[in-house]
Design a protein around this motif. Structure first.
Motif, PDB file in Angstrom:
ATOM      1  N   GLY A 151       0.858  -1.187   0.000  1.00 55.43           N
ATOM      2  CA  GLY A 151       0.000   0.000   0.000  1.00 55.43           C
ATOM      3  C   GLY A 151       0.888   1.229   0.000  1.00 55.43           C
ATOM      4  N   ARG A 152       0.772   2.046  -1.055  1.00 51.45           N
ATOM      5  CA  ARG A 152       1.733   3.138  -1.247  1.00 51.45           C
ATOM      6  C   ARG A 152       1.144   4.499  -0.929  1.00 51.45           C
ATOM      7  NH1 ARG A 152       6.627   3.181  -4.286  1.00 51.45           N
ATOM      8  NH2 ARG A 152       7.155   5.221  -5.131  1.00 51.45           N
ATOM      9  N   ARG A 153       1.949   5.314  -0.282  1.00 52.69           N
ATOM     10  CA  ARG A 153       1.609   6.707   0.024  1.00 52.69           C
ATOM     11  C   ARG A 153       2.696   7.556  -0.610  1.00 52.69           C
ATOM     12  NH1 ARG A 153       2.278  10.626   4.398  1.00 52.69           N
ATOM     13  NH2 ARG A 153       0.259  11.470   5.018  1.00 52.69           N
ATOM     14  N   PRO A 154       2.347   8.486  -1.481  1.00 52.70           N
ATOM     15  CA  PRO A 154       3.387   9.238  -2.197  1.00 52.70           C
ATOM     16  C   PRO A 154       4.244  10.086  -1.266  1.00 52.70           C
ATOM     17  CG  PRO A 154       1.169   9.758  -3.030  1.00 52.70           C
ATOM     18  CD  PRO A 154       0.999   8.947  -1.796  1.00 52.70           C
ATOM     19  N   ALA A 192      11.217   4.096  -2.049  1.00 55.50           N
ATOM     20  CA  ALA A 192      10.249   4.061  -0.939  1.00 55.50           C
ATOM     21  C   ALA A 192      10.871   3.528   0.335  1.00 55.50           C
ATOM     22  CB  ALA A 192       9.072   3.180  -1.323  1.00 55.50           C
ATOM     23  N   LEU A 193      10.310   3.946   1.462  1.00 58.49           N
ATOM     24  CA  LEU A 193      10.591   3.324   2.752  1.00 58.49           C
ATOM     25  C   LEU A 193       9.504   2.282   2.972  1.00 58.49           C
ATOM     26  CD1 LEU A 193      11.517   6.278   5.120  1.00 58.49           C
ATOM     27  CD2 LEU A 193      12.740   4.103   4.957  1.00 58.49           C
ATOM     28  N   LEU A 194       9.939   1.062   3.232  1.00 55.50           N
ATOM     29  CA  LEU A 194       9.029  -0.076   3.330  1.00 55.50           C
ATOM     30  C   LEU A 194       8.857  -0.453   4.805  1.00 55.50           C
ATOM     31  CD1 LEU A 194       7.813  -1.949   1.105  1.00 55.50           C
ATOM     32  CD2 LEU A 194       9.876  -3.352   1.304  1.00 55.50           C
ATOM     33  N   PHE A 195       7.637  -0.755   5.215  1.00 52.35           N
ATOM     34  CA  PHE A 195       7.433  -1.213   6.599  1.00 52.35           C
ATOM     35  C   PHE A 195       6.174  -2.050   6.676  1.00 52.35           C
ATOM     36  CE2 PHE A 195       4.276   2.170   7.782  1.00 52.35           C
ATOM     37  CZ  PHE A 195       4.423   2.977   6.666  1.00 52.35           C
ATOM     38  N   GLY A 196       6.194  -3.061   7.528  1.00 50.18           N
ATOM     39  CA  GLY A 196       5.031  -3.943   7.655  1.00 50.18           C
ATOM     40  C   GLY A 196       5.418  -5.241   8.335  1.00 50.18           C
ATOM     41  N   LEU A 210       6.064   6.120   1.027  1.00 49.73           N
ATOM     42  CA  LEU A 210       5.993   5.078   2.065  1.00 49.73           C
ATOM     43  C   LEU A 210       5.223   3.897   1.494  1.00 49.73           C
ATOM     44  CD1 LEU A 210       5.055   7.201   5.215  1.00 49.73           C
ATOM     45  CD2 LEU A 210       7.337   6.562   4.391  1.00 49.73           C
ATOM     46  N   GLU A 211       5.680   2.694   1.826  1.00 49.35           N
ATOM     47  CA  GLU A 211       4.938   1.509   1.399  1.00 49.35           C
ATOM     48  C   GLU A 211       4.743   0.566   2.572  1.00 49.35           C
ATOM     49  OE1 GLU A 211       4.722   0.387  -3.157  1.00 49.35           O
ATOM     50  OE2 GLU A 211       6.644  -0.173  -2.289  1.00 49.35           O
ATOM     51  N   LEU A 226      13.951   8.568   9.979  1.00 52.37           N
ATOM     52  CA  LEU A 226      14.740   8.003   8.878  1.00 52.37           C
ATOM     53  C   LEU A 226      14.429   8.718   7.565  1.00 52.37           C
ATOM     54  CD1 LEU A 226      14.615   4.160   9.625  1.00 52.37           C
ATOM     55  CD2 LEU A 226      16.586   5.692   9.852  1.00 52.37           C
ATOM     56  N   ASP A 227      13.180   9.146   7.412  1.00 49.83           N
ATOM     57  CA  ASP A 227      12.793   9.877   6.201  1.00 49.83           C
ATOM     58  C   ASP A 227      13.637  11.142   6.044  1.00 49.83           C
ATOM     59  OD1 ASP A 227      11.079  10.574   3.929  1.00 49.83           O
ATOM     60  OD2 ASP A 227      10.341  12.163   5.267  1.00 49.83           O
ATOM     61  N   ALA A 228      13.915  11.788   7.174  1.00 50.32           N
ATOM     62  CA  ALA A 228      14.733  13.006   7.129  1.00 50.32           C
ATOM     63  C   ALA A 228      16.203  12.675   6.881  1.00 50.32           C
ATOM     64  CB  ALA A 228      14.577  13.770   8.439  1.00 50.32           C
ATOM     65  N   GLN A 229      16.663  11.545   7.439  1.00 54.90           N
ATOM     66  CA  GLN A 229      18.095  11.201   7.384  1.00 54.90           C
ATOM     67  C   GLN A 229      18.533  10.558   6.077  1.00 54.90           C
ATOM     68  OE1 GLN A 229      18.966   8.577  10.627  1.00 54.90           O
ATOM     69  NE2 GLN A 229      18.601  10.141  12.181  1.00 54.90           N
TER      70      GLN A 229
END
Ligand SMILES: [Zn+2]
Length: 455
Positions: free
Chosen positions: A101-104, A111-115, A154-155, A444-447
């Protein structure tokens, strides 16, 4: 978490607290204030979705049997995909049945993947996999409410058949993503003639294109997984957040002690080739060699097949596995070498031949130190103490480590019990994990991918 061949029981695997590092603490007052004012995720909302997901495959004992590639799994997946769409995610299913499930994001970045996963073992609990999957979706809802757009897309991912309850293979979806799925997997069928390929089709996947589920290294920025600990470290230490240092490697051999089956009444004691007597010594030798070094390594002989298996026949053949686990692959190999030497000398003593297959080896997967730091800092910010610990259980994250940097967040399991209807993590503990996941992602998105200075 997954046990090999879907039989993994992890409770009690690594309960030793020696050498575990405590994160910087906070006084209880500060912690309370932080908890009251400092939350992005919503505890009740997350808990409600956990309860709802528990309806699919529900057992009378209170847990679930939502084994991968079953009707209950399909129903659970449909529910989770609905939640993803409600959270505004663009949902797709890859050929291996993995749900994304992707969020732009605001920048053109990987993408950063998490789940995590939502399948269970037979007669499993409501938290293994579910906390990480639904926690990830709760994070997206919270980001939406905060009107926060990350730089990276984000995914959220829900991996296919982590536990391996059917078709003799676990970590299916993440193995496909890592490009290490057994080559015959997509053509497998069970004793009733049910086919993997038919199930994949029903899940929205495509067995004929399963190789296309591979994620090339460098095409995602990182992978984060929130999961219950499935051991008792956090529960016993009363620490809400575990920072996983790595996922242990697993070495598995199948060994055979070959003697001679003969009459138990007429064969004198000094003329016997008793394979069970030899195998019994072998079991104790495994334990001794594993214990001979300090550390958290574990070694197990989990079953034994005795042939012919009659009370009046000397056992002629015994088959048994030797399973070793540790974060350090060299240590596992070293211990295995010593065990094999011991088997040779036991064989000579008992006049029995003990031979072992080459090891089926799953390498250890270390988590990235930058990800560990981000998890620790995020927990601290949320007023939550942390404990560093390895994972004795297998997880999809170990496969993700083959194509990207990984981090794992653990939350407590009551009494260290897992793969059981008694598995329990409280609403507050689950929400703590989701909150730390939220903050770690933002951090992490910032780094990540911010140019050389940030690396
Ligand atoms: Zn799991």
């Amino acid at each position: 978490m997954l046990g090999r061949k879907g039989k993994f029981i992890v409770a009690g695997l690594c309960v030793c607290l020696l050498g575990v590092k405590m994160g910087r603490g906070q006084d209880p007052k500060a912690k309370q204030d932080a908890a009251a004012t400092n939350r992005h995720v919503k505890q009740d909302r997350l808990w409600n979705t956990l309860q709802k997901l528990g309806e699919f495959g529900k057992n009378p004992e209170g847990g679930v049997s939502r084994v991968g590639f079953t009707e209950a799994d399909l129903a659970g997946r449909a529910y989770v995909m609905g939640l993803m769409r409600e959270a505004g995610l663009d949902v797709r299913v890859d050929p291996a049945g993995n749900i994304f499930g992707r969020r732009p994001g605001s920048e053109k970045l990987p993408a950063l993947l998490f789940g995590s996963h939502i399948d269970s073992v037979p007669h499993g609990g409501n938290f293994d996999g579910d906390v990480g999957s639904l926690g990830a979706i709760e994070v997206v809802r919270a980001l939406n409410e905060a009107h926060l757009t990350t730089r990276h897309p984000l995914e959220v991912v829900v991996w296919t058949n982590e536990e391996g309850g059917r078709f003799y293979s676990g970590l299916v979806g993440s193995s496909a993503a890592a490009g290490i799925l057994p080559p015959d997997f997509a053509t497998r069928q069970d004793d009733n003639g049910e086919k993997v390929s038919d199930w994949l089709t029903r899940m929205g996947g495509d067995a004929s294109k399963i190789a296309a589920a591979k994620i090339a290294p460098g095409t995602v920025s990182g992978y984060l997984e929130l999961h219950i600990e499935q051991g008792a470290n956090l529960d016993e230490a009363k620490v809400p957040i575990g920072v996983v240092t790595g996922i242990v490697g697993i070495s598995l051999r199948t060994c055979t002690a070959s003697g001679f089956a003969n009459h138990a009444g007429t064969t004198p004691m000094n003329k016997r080739k008793d394979s069970l007597a030899a195998a019994s010594k072998a079991v104790l030798a495994v334990r001794e060699e594993v214990r001979a070094e300090t550390g958290r390594q574990v070694g197990t002989v989990g079953w034994m097949k005795i042939e012919p298996g009659a009370s009046n026949v000397i056992p002629g053949k015994v088959t048994f596995p030797v399973e070793l686990r540790d974060l350090d692959a060299d240590k596992v190999n070293r211990i295995a070498d010593r065990i094999l030497k011991r088997f040779e000398s036991i064989g000579r003593e008992e006049n029995v031949e003990i031979s072992c297959t080459k090891p089926d080896f799953h390498s250890p997967a270390l988590t990235a130190s930058a990800f560990q730091d981000a998890i620790r800092a995020s927990a601290r910010e949320a007023g939550l103490n942390t404990l560093d610990l390895p994972s004795g259980a297998g997880h999809d994250a170990q496969n993700a480590a083959r194509f990207t940097s990984i981090g794992m967040i653990f939350v407590p399991s009551r009494g260290g019990i897992s793969h059981s209807p008694l598995e329990y993590t409280s609403p507050e503990q689950a929400a703590n994990g989701a909150e730390v996941l939220y903050r770690t992602l933002v951090r992490l998105d910032a780094q990540l991918d911010a140019g050389p200075a940030a690396h």
